[in-house]
Design an enzyme around this catalytic site. Structure first.
Site, short mmCIF file in Angstrom:
data_model
loop_
_atom_site.label_atom_id
_atom_site.label_comp_id
_atom_site.label_asym_id
_atom_site.label_seq_id
_atom_site.Cartn_x
_atom_site.Cartn_y
_atom_site.Cartn_z
N LYS A 224 69.41 32.28 63.60
CA LYS A 224 68.62 31.04 63.47
C LYS A 224 69.42 30.04 62.63
O LYS A 224 69.57 28.88 63.00
CB LYS A 224 67.29 31.32 62.79
CG LYS A 224 66.57 30.07 62.29
CD LYS A 224 65.27 30.35 61.61
CE LYS A 224 65.41 30.62 60.16
NZ LYS A 224 65.59 29.41 59.30
N ASN A 225 69.97 30.50 61.51
CA ASN A 225 70.60 29.59 60.55
C ASN A 225 71.98 29.13 60.97
O ASN A 225 72.61 28.33 60.28
CB ASN A 225 70.62 30.23 59.16
CG ASN A 225 69.23 30.34 58.59
OD1 ASN A 225 68.28 29.78 59.15
ND2 ASN A 225 69.07 31.07 57.51
N ARG B 138 61.96 22.41 58.17
CA ARG B 138 62.54 21.83 56.96
C ARG B 138 64.01 21.51 57.13
O ARG B 138 64.52 20.51 56.66
CB ARG B 138 62.34 22.84 55.81
CG ARG B 138 62.46 22.17 54.50
CD ARG B 138 63.61 22.72 53.74
NE ARG B 138 64.09 21.79 52.78
CZ ARG B 138 65.38 21.48 52.70
NH1 ARG B 138 66.23 21.99 53.55
NH2 ARG B 138 65.80 20.66 51.78
N CYS C 181 58.29 23.13 51.03
CA CYS C 181 57.85 24.14 51.99
C CYS C 181 57.32 25.31 51.17
O CYS C 181 57.17 25.23 49.96
CB CYS C 181 59.01 24.54 52.89
SG CYS C 181 60.18 25.58 52.04
N ARG D 71 61.98 21.21 48.10
CA ARG D 71 63.29 21.37 48.73
C ARG D 71 64.06 20.05 48.58
O ARG D 71 64.11 19.24 49.47
CB ARG D 71 63.14 21.75 50.20
CG ARG D 71 62.38 23.04 50.44
CD ARG D 71 63.12 24.28 49.96
NE ARG D 71 64.24 24.63 50.81
CZ ARG D 71 64.15 25.38 51.90
NH1 ARG D 71 62.97 25.79 52.31
NH2 ARG D 71 65.22 25.68 52.62
N PRO D 72 64.57 19.78 47.37
CA PRO D 72 65.24 18.49 47.12
C PRO D 72 66.49 18.32 47.99
O PRO D 72 67.05 19.31 48.46
CB PRO D 72 65.62 18.58 45.65
CG PRO D 72 65.63 20.02 45.32
CD PRO D 72 64.63 20.68 46.22
N ILE D 73 66.87 17.08 48.22
CA ILE D 73 68.08 16.80 49.01
C ILE D 73 69.03 15.87 48.23
O ILE D 73 69.84 15.16 48.83
CB ILE D 73 67.73 16.19 50.38
CG1 ILE D 73 66.90 14.91 50.22
CG2 ILE D 73 67.02 17.20 51.28
CD1 ILE D 73 66.75 14.12 51.51
N ASP D 74 68.91 15.90 46.91
CA ASP D 74 69.74 15.01 46.08
C ASP D 74 71.24 15.20 46.34
O ASP D 74 72.00 14.22 46.42
CB ASP D 74 69.43 15.21 44.59
CG ASP D 74 69.54 16.68 44.19
OD1 ASP D 74 68.84 17.51 44.79
OD2 ASP D 74 70.35 17.00 43.31
N ASP E 199 67.56 35.48 51.51
CA ASP E 199 66.67 35.66 52.67
C ASP E 199 66.35 37.12 52.93
O ASP E 199 65.44 37.42 53.71
CB ASP E 199 67.33 35.07 53.93
CG ASP E 199 67.47 33.57 53.83
OD1 ASP E 199 68.23 32.99 54.62
OD2 ASP E 199 66.84 32.98 52.92
N ILE F 190 67.88 31.66 43.77
CA ILE F 190 68.14 30.54 44.68
C ILE F 190 66.94 29.62 44.83
O ILE F 190 67.08 28.40 44.79
CB ILE F 190 68.59 31.06 46.07
CG1 ILE F 190 69.80 32.01 45.93
CG2 ILE F 190 68.90 29.90 47.01
CD1 ILE F 190 71.06 31.35 45.42
N ARG G 190 59.11 31.64 63.58
CA ARG G 190 60.16 30.63 63.33
C ARG G 190 61.54 31.27 63.34
O ARG G 190 62.53 30.63 63.68
CB ARG G 190 59.94 29.96 61.97
CG ARG G 190 58.83 28.94 61.90
CD ARG G 190 58.85 28.25 60.55
NE ARG G 190 60.21 27.91 60.20
CZ ARG G 190 60.70 28.06 58.95
NH1 ARG G 190 59.93 28.53 57.99
NH2 ARG G 190 61.94 27.74 58.68
#
Ligand code: EPZ
Length: 419
Positions: free
Chosen positions: A22-23, A92, A116, A121-124, A308, A330, A400
């Site tokens: 998936k990833n 996400r 989520c 889930r920051p995206i800085d 995970d 994490i 998912r």
């Protein structure tokens, strides 16, 4: 609302071919947007997240079709550069379409991905890296409006504060068609990053250093389509190994990515399981009651123990001999599955980022609700080794990331059905 019904207590035995990752499939599908032409992706898993990615591709003008785990994506004509909030929120990781659209058109409008189940889930790091590449980024309400000065991203030296998988992927996707050289320091080293770069090289990109902390990319004007096979899913592999270990079973995983699964295998071996590996096969026999893992299990960026796989291994250790200690480094809240395991009779104490798992004699079936993708998978692991029947609701979380989990479990002799 669908649910899984599981009758526990049966040893899992048999052979299972691992699904595609998936990833890996999600960033590679986004990367197909960069290609003028058609990409054929084999081993593409049939997952709801993958279907969400194909909806985004179709919305922006690509033609994405699926049949038998093969996706064909024609990105010859890309139109829109704005992805509506509804599509962005379906998964996400849709934030990686930002880098791909910038790499293709020099502009994009996306919405801030919500938090989520794993916490904010920051995206800085994504945004500060792209700004260094000459992208003007404005936030307006929930929208992020990006535009490359001069219509094309510029190569830059990027140092990530943390080896973020998503931020590394977004920079790679913007850099492969940028003007000049991009260097990413402290890049994520996950195998899925290497798979993405292998795909992009096949499309004509100039990338080196992936798999290490320093990746160098020389931008090209255009990329072409290609045919590619997505790597196996190492976390699905960890999940099925945990199921077999928890049920004192015996399993052969084929189509396995052995080196990439070493960080997990090296910990699973400490539970007393016998594990033998060859090029793309893993044989594991658990036979007796598992032993607790003596050393603290710390989740770390690859090649550390994968976050995970934390929940599924924890589920397998709830009925082990002795006490195991996990440390989740994490994500902020990745122990949401413990309530369900406690309901099944586990003995787990969560203290901040540490979870202390004291092995009990046995678990008993219970009705539980999946909290997130890997937490839901952990509940399936626990239900398979519990005595009696369990029901897991909200299995949309599990769908998912796992392709027909109930069919895989039945193939291994477990009693699991969807209703
Ligand atoms: C990817 O998520 C995976 N998802 C996750 O898998 C995986 O758990 C994670 O990498 C770590 O390996 C996909 O590949 C689709 P990160 P990603 O950016 O990219 C913080 C699963 O179960 N951070 O490496 O979102 C972040 O909050 C999923 O398959 C910032 O603070 O992970 C987190 O605490 C779950 N700012 C940490 O870094 C940023 O700008 C790691 O995040 C970016 C991240």
């Amino acid at each position: 609302m669908q649910k899984f019904i599981i009758n526990g207590g049966r040893r899992l035995r048999g052979e299972l071919a691992l699904q595609g990752s998936k990833n890996s499939s999600l960033p590679i599908m986004a990367a197909a947007l960069l290609c003028f032409g058609e990409c054929t992706l084999h081993s593409c898993p049939a997952l709801t997240d993958v279907y969400a990615a194909s909806r985004i591709l179709n919305f922006v003008g690509c033609k994405c079709t699926f049949s038998d785990n093969t996706a064909v994506i024609d990105s010859s004509a890309v139109g829109s550069t704005a992805v509506p909030e509804g599509l962005m929120r379906e998964m996400r990781s849709s934030i990686i379409f930002m880098g791909a659209m910038l790499g293709r058109t020099g502009e994009c409008t996306v919405s801030v991905p919500g938090g989520c189940e794993l916490g904010p889930r920051p995206i800085d790091m994504h945004l500060s890296a792209l700004r260094k590449m000459g992208i003007d980024i404005r936030e307006n309400g929930g929208d992020i409006i990006c535009r490359a000065f001069g219509g094309r991203a510029k190569g830059a030296k990027i140092s990530l504060a943390f080896p973020s998988v998503g931020a590394t992927e977004n920079v790679i996707l913007a850099a492969v068609t940028a003007e000049g050289e991009t260097v990413i320091n402290n890049a994520a080293r996950e195998p899925e990053i290497c798979d993405l770069c292998s795909f992009l090289r096949r499309c004509g990109a100039d990338i080196s250093g992936d798999g290490e902390s320093r990746i160098i990319i020389n931008g090209k004007k255009q990329l072409h389509g290609c045919e590619y096979t997505i790597m196996p899913d190492r976390i699905a592999g960890a999940t099925y190994l945990s199921m077999a270990a928890a049920t004192k079973g015996e399993i052969i995983l084929t189509n396995a990515c052995v080196p990439e699964m070493e960080p997990f295998i090296s910990v699973l071996e400490q539970t007393g399981c016998s594990i033998y590996t060859s090029e793309n096969r893993i044989y594991m026999r658990s036979g007796t009651r598992l032993r607790a893992v003596r050393d603290r299990i710390r989740t770390m960026p690859h090649p550390g123990f994968p976050t995970d796989a934390q929940a599924v291994l924890m589920a397998a250790l709830t009925a082990a001999d002795g006490t195991s200690v996990f440390e989740e480094n994490i994500f902020d809240c990745r122990y949401r599955h413990t309530d369900a395991l406690l309901k099944m009779g586990a003995d787990i104490q969560v203290l901040g980022k540490v979870a202390v798992v004291k092995g009990v004699e046995k678990l008993h079936g219970a009705n539980v609700e999946a909290t997130d993708l890997r937490g839901g998978a952990a509940m399936a692991v626990a239900a398979l080794c519990a005595e009696g029947c369990s029901e897991i609701t909200k299995i949309c979380h599990i769908d998912r990331g796992y392709e027909k989990m109930e069919e895989a479990v039945r193939l291994l002799g477990g009693e699991m059905r969807r209703s």
